[in-house]
Design an enzyme around this catalytic site. Sequence first.
Site, PDB file in Angstrom:
ATOM      1  N   TYR A 142      -1.868   6.065   5.416  1.00  0.00           N
ATOM      2  CA  TYR A 142      -2.079   5.746   3.998  1.00  0.00           C
ATOM      3  C   TYR A 142      -2.694   4.361   3.860  1.00  0.00           C
ATOM      4  O   TYR A 142      -3.691   4.178   3.158  1.00  0.00           O
ATOM      5  CB  TYR A 142      -0.751   5.816   3.240  1.00  0.00           C
TER       6      TYR A 142
ATOM      7  N   SER B  46      -3.660  -1.159  -2.012  1.00  0.00           N
ATOM      8  CA  SER B  46      -2.205  -1.158  -1.845  1.00  0.00           C
ATOM      9  C   SER B  46      -1.744  -2.350  -1.022  1.00  0.00           C
ATOM     10  O   SER B  46      -2.449  -2.809  -0.115  1.00  0.00           O
ATOM     11  CB  SER B  46      -1.772   0.132  -1.148  1.00  0.00           C
TER      12      SER B  46
END
Length: 350
Positions: free
Chosen positions: A167, A142
């Site tokens: 995350y 990501s």
Amino acid sequence: MKILVTGSAGFIGSFVVQQLLARGDEVVGLDNINDYYDINLKLGRLKQAGINEESLNWFKFIQSEQHPNYRFIRINLEEKQALQMLFANEKFDRVCHLAAQAGVRHSIDNPDAYVKSNIEGFLNILEACRWNNIQHLVYASSSSIYGLNSKVPFSEHDSIAHPVSLYAATKKSNELMAHAYSHLYNLPTTGLRFFTVYGPWGRPDMSPFLFADAILNDRPIKVFNNGDMLRDFTYIDDITEGVIRCIDKIAAPNPTWDAENPDPSTSSAPYRLFNIGNSTPVKLMDFIEAIEKGCGKEATKNYLPMQPGDVYQTNADTQDLETYIGYKPTTTIAEGIKHTITWFKDYYPL
């Protein structure tokens, strides 16, 4: 080839499955269909590929009604034994691992879910690949991992030592774990740092969906950091093409890698990391304007401060990937938003 696509009921995964099937690969899709967002959207994506069974029982293969070369199975990534059995029985050639617990803000309140899915689950995928002679593992990272790094455009060659959400930390961990397996077991791995992806069938927790839904239903939209943000918005078709080209090109050791001056994006092991995005950041207010035009009405805007875990700007340096796979995104914001809003109005008629 025979390819496992995890997260096949997800946004990117469902498009990757469709393209692999269109070119003739045999595909097994895997997803746990969790309720992080509306599962009806996930079921709708599955139906696009002919998976029409409503019950979707655990550990049960469902044959596509449209594609003889596509089956789906519902499994949690944490189910190590089930994954090992799946890999041993199916003899996959390659794995495209897109399943994960997504969402930056959700990770602030629900950290356990991210450790279970993104750390424990990823370890189980690595172990299954290790023991079953997988030719190539392509996995989702990501753009969030760049965290406090303010140098733009973000480059795979720069440090990612300061994530600002759990995350992001789990995605950084995935990259480190993948390198260890590439080094120890000669498992070719390619990590893709996705920048903001949008398009038809997109996630309802992402800004394009939220904005369109609010504007068309006469609700105010939330504009964080008072609109002063930039995002590297990338249309789903461009992302899908990049993912599939990476599946096809097996990661190899970098013959010029220097241990005294180590490049984080390559290695003496068969390991690669790439940004995958549009490389042209768009001002948030310009993006909102494009959605307003697509919806045919102006938004009522509620300006708010920056949210915890968010970053001011995402801007991908994608030159490495473009050189590696010979592809550069071509979809303009205007074109991508037009397709997205057309789908949204059809799927959610007023």
